[in-house]
Design a protein around this motif. Structure first.
Motif, PDB file in Angstrom:
ATOM      1  N   VAL A 120       0.844  -1.189   0.000  1.00 14.05           N
ATOM      2  CA  VAL A 120       0.000   0.000   0.000  1.00 14.05           C
ATOM      3  C   VAL A 120       0.882   1.242   0.000  1.00 14.05           C
ATOM      4  CG1 VAL A 120      -1.840   1.235   1.187  1.00 14.05           C
ATOM      5  CG2 VAL A 120      -1.782  -1.249   1.249  1.00 14.05           C
ATOM      6  N   ALA A 121       1.212   1.722  -1.183  1.00  8.31           N
ATOM      7  CA  ALA A 121       2.047   2.916  -1.302  1.00  8.31           C
ATOM      8  C   ALA A 121       1.210   4.178  -1.131  1.00  8.31           C
ATOM      9  CB  ALA A 121       2.750   2.926  -2.651  1.00  8.31           C
ATOM     10  N   HIS A 122      -0.046   4.121  -1.542  1.00  2.00           N
ATOM     11  CA  HIS A 122      -0.969   5.242  -1.381  1.00  2.00           C
ATOM     12  C   HIS A 122      -2.380   4.684  -1.294  1.00  2.00           C
ATOM     13  CE1 HIS A 122      -1.300   4.413  -5.654  1.00  2.00           C
ATOM     14  NE2 HIS A 122      -2.456   5.025  -5.624  1.00  2.00           N
ATOM     15  N   VAL A 123      -3.304   5.479  -0.815  1.00  3.56           N
ATOM     16  CA  VAL A 123      -4.689   5.035  -0.672  1.00  3.56           C
ATOM     17  C   VAL A 123      -5.513   5.639  -1.788  1.00  3.56           C
ATOM     18  CG1 VAL A 123      -6.713   5.097   0.806  1.00  3.56           C
ATOM     19  CG2 VAL A 123      -4.451   4.787   1.815  1.00  3.56           C
ATOM     20  N   ASP A 124      -6.174   4.793  -2.542  1.00  2.00           N
ATOM     21  CA  ASP A 124      -7.020   5.219  -3.644  1.00  2.00           C
ATOM     22  C   ASP A 124      -8.300   5.841  -3.083  1.00  2.00           C
ATOM     23  OD1 ASP A 124      -8.660   5.430  -5.872  1.00  2.00           O
ATOM     24  OD2 ASP A 124      -8.040   3.499  -6.687  1.00  2.00           O
ATOM     25  N   ARG A 125      -8.673   7.007  -3.564  1.00  3.37           N
ATOM     26  CA  ARG A 125      -9.898   7.670  -3.093  1.00  3.37           C
ATOM     27  C   ARG A 125     -11.159   6.902  -3.482  1.00  3.37           C
ATOM     28  NH1 ARG A 125      -9.547  12.859  -1.106  1.00  3.37           N
ATOM     29  NH2 ARG A 125      -7.513  13.811  -1.314  1.00  3.37           N
ATOM     30  N   ALA A 126     -11.023   5.895  -4.333  1.00  2.00           N
ATOM     31  CA  ALA A 126     -12.174   5.110  -4.767  1.00  2.00           C
ATOM     32  C   ALA A 126     -12.516   3.979  -3.793  1.00  2.00           C
ATOM     33  CB  ALA A 126     -11.925   4.532  -6.150  1.00  2.00           C
ATOM     34  N   LEU A 182      -5.802  -6.144   5.590  1.00  2.00           N
ATOM     35  CA  LEU A 182      -5.517  -4.723   5.768  1.00  2.00           C
ATOM     36  C   LEU A 182      -6.755  -3.933   5.358  1.00  2.00           C
ATOM     37  CD1 LEU A 182      -3.364  -2.568   6.421  1.00  2.00           C
ATOM     38  CD2 LEU A 182      -2.723  -2.639   4.001  1.00  2.00           C
ATOM     39  N   TRP A 183      -7.243  -3.104   6.266  1.00  2.00           N
ATOM     40  CA  TRP A 183      -8.457  -2.321   6.043  1.00  2.00           C
ATOM     41  C   TRP A 183      -8.159  -0.837   6.202  1.00  2.00           C
ATOM     42  CZ3 TRP A 183     -13.317  -4.382   4.981  1.00  2.00           C
ATOM     43  CH2 TRP A 183     -13.406  -5.773   5.064  1.00  2.00           C
ATOM     44  N   LEU A 184      -8.945  -0.020   5.514  1.00  2.00           N
ATOM     45  CA  LEU A 184      -8.925   1.424   5.686  1.00  2.00           C
ATOM     46  C   LEU A 184     -10.158   1.764   6.517  1.00  2.00           C
ATOM     47  CD1 LEU A 184      -7.523   4.079   4.831  1.00  2.00           C
ATOM     48  CD2 LEU A 184      -9.183   4.198   2.973  1.00  2.00           C
ATOM     49  N   ARG A 185      -9.982   2.488   7.633  1.00  2.00           N
ATOM     50  CA  ARG A 185     -11.105   2.835   8.521  1.00  2.00           C
ATOM     51  C   ARG A 185     -11.235   4.347   8.556  1.00  2.00           C
ATOM     52  NH1 ARG A 185     -10.688   0.558  14.399  1.00  2.00           N
ATOM     53  NH2 ARG A 185      -8.719   1.658  14.263  1.00  2.00           N
ATOM     54  N   TRP A 186     -12.492   4.851   8.416  1.00  2.00           N
ATOM     55  CA  TRP A 186     -12.731   6.284   8.489  1.00  2.00           C
ATOM     56  C   TRP A 186     -14.136   6.573   9.019  1.00  2.00           C
ATOM     57  CZ3 TRP A 186     -13.177   3.442   4.096  1.00  2.00           C
ATOM     58  CH2 TRP A 186     -14.295   3.610   3.314  1.00  2.00           C
ATOM     59  N   HIS A 187     -14.328   7.780   9.509  1.00  2.00           N
ATOM     60  CA  HIS A 187     -15.615   8.272  10.015  1.00  2.00           C
ATOM     61  C   HIS A 187     -15.938   9.550   9.257  1.00  2.00           C
ATOM     62  CE1 HIS A 187     -15.770   5.527  13.428  1.00  2.00           C
ATOM     63  NE2 HIS A 187     -14.481   5.751  13.577  1.00  2.00           N
ATOM     64  N   GLY A 188     -17.043   9.554   8.504  1.00  2.00           N
ATOM     65  CA  GLY A 188     -17.425  10.745   7.744  1.00  2.00           C
ATOM     66  C   GLY A 188     -16.302  11.205   6.835  1.00  2.00           C
ATOM     67  N   ASP A 215     -13.530  12.583   8.116  1.00  2.00           N
ATOM     68  CA  ASP A 215     -12.310  12.634   8.918  1.00  2.00           C
ATOM     69  C   ASP A 215     -11.194  11.838   8.259  1.00  2.00           C
ATOM     70  OD1 ASP A 215     -13.719  14.095  10.735  1.00  2.00           O
ATOM     71  OD2 ASP A 215     -13.949  12.483  12.183  1.00  2.00           O
ATOM     72  N   GLU A 216     -10.004  12.025   8.765  1.00  2.00           N
ATOM     73  CA  GLU A 216      -8.849  11.307   8.260  1.00  2.00           C
ATOM     74  C   GLU A 216      -9.019   9.799   8.417  1.00  2.00           C
ATOM     75  OE1 GLU A 216      -4.236  11.072   9.557  1.00  2.00           O
ATOM     76  OE2 GLU A 216      -5.117  13.067   9.390  1.00  2.00           O
ATOM     77  N   ALA A 217      -8.528   9.065   7.442  1.00  3.86           N
ATOM     78  CA  ALA A 217      -8.619   7.608   7.463  1.00  3.86           C
ATOM     79  C   ALA A 217      -7.362   7.027   8.104  1.00  3.86           C
ATOM     80  CB  ALA A 217      -8.782   7.084   6.052  1.00  3.86           C
ATOM     81  N   GLU A 218      -7.491   5.798   8.598  1.00  2.00           N
ATOM     82  CA  GLU A 218      -6.334   5.109   9.161  1.00  2.00           C
ATOM     83  C   GLU A 218      -6.290   3.675   8.650  1.00  2.00           C
ATOM     84  OE1 GLU A 218      -6.413   4.345  13.418  1.00  2.00           O
ATOM     85  OE2 GLU A 218      -8.576   4.533  13.390  1.00  2.00           O
ATOM     86  N   LEU A 219      -5.082   3.139   8.521  1.00  2.00           N
ATOM     87  CA  LEU A 219      -4.886   1.750   8.133  1.00  2.00           C
ATOM     88  C   LEU A 219      -4.916   0.879   9.373  1.00  2.00           C
ATOM     89  CD1 LEU A 219      -1.943   2.200   5.623  1.00  2.00           C
ATOM     90  CD2 LEU A 219      -4.316   1.667   5.073  1.00  2.00           C
ATOM     91  N   VAL A 220      -5.649  -0.234   9.305  1.00  2.00           N
ATOM     92  CA  VAL A 220      -5.725  -1.165  10.427  1.00  2.00           C
ATOM     93  C   VAL A 220      -5.642  -2.599   9.914  1.00  2.00           C
ATOM     94  CG1 VAL A 220      -7.019   0.352  11.983  1.00  2.00           C
ATOM     95  CG2 VAL A 220      -8.258  -1.099  10.404  1.00  2.00           C
ATOM     96  N   VAL A 221      -5.015  -3.459  10.680  1.00  2.00           N
ATOM     97  CA  VAL A 221      -4.987  -4.888  10.393  1.00  2.00           C
ATOM     98  C   VAL A 221      -6.030  -5.534  11.288  1.00  2.00           C
ATOM     99  CG1 VAL A 221      -3.611  -6.998  10.488  1.00  2.00           C
ATOM    100  CG2 VAL A 221      -2.555  -4.848   9.753  1.00  2.00           C
ATOM    101  N   LEU A 222      -7.005  -6.225  10.678  1.00  2.00           N
ATOM    102  CA  LEU A 222      -8.102  -6.822  11.434  1.00  2.00           C
ATOM    103  C   LEU A 222      -8.220  -8.310  11.119  1.00  2.00           C
ATOM    104  CD1 LEU A 222     -10.783  -4.042  10.829  1.00  2.00           C
ATOM    105  CD2 LEU A 222      -9.430  -4.413  12.889  1.00  2.00           C
TER     106      LEU A 222
END
Length: 96
Positions: free
Chosen positions: A10-16, A43-49, A51-58
């Protein structure tokens, strides 16, 4: 979190990236980014509204559909709402 930041795929996060949870009001959103290579985690991307997103391993959700050939849920353990196999049958499988 450290594992997610070190993930080389994951070099960057796609806005899609879209939320994988069934339709829901408020709360958190989760977009699947990929397999971590470790059994039973992703590997998941987590966000609220907005707000900034964060990478998490679940860990993977261990629940499967009823029956001997029950499809497994493609979400993470402890997710809210419905399992992926409970959604409309025209949904794409998590392996695509």
């Amino acid at each position: 979190m450290r594992e997610a930041r070190e993930e080389p795929a994951v070099a960057h996060v796609d806005r899609a990236v879209q939320c994988q949870l069934s339709a829901h009001e408020g709360g958190g959103h989760f977009g699947l980014l990929g397999d971590t290579g470790l059994y039973g985690t992703a590997l998941w991307l987590r966000w609220h509204g907005t707000d900034e997103a964060e990478l998490v391993v679940l860990p993977d959700c261990p629940v499967a559909a009823p029956g001997p050939d029950g499809e497994g849920c493609c979400l993470f353990a402890g997710h809210a709402e419905r399992h992926t196999w409970e959604d409309a049958p025209e949904e794409t499988p998590c392996t695509s």
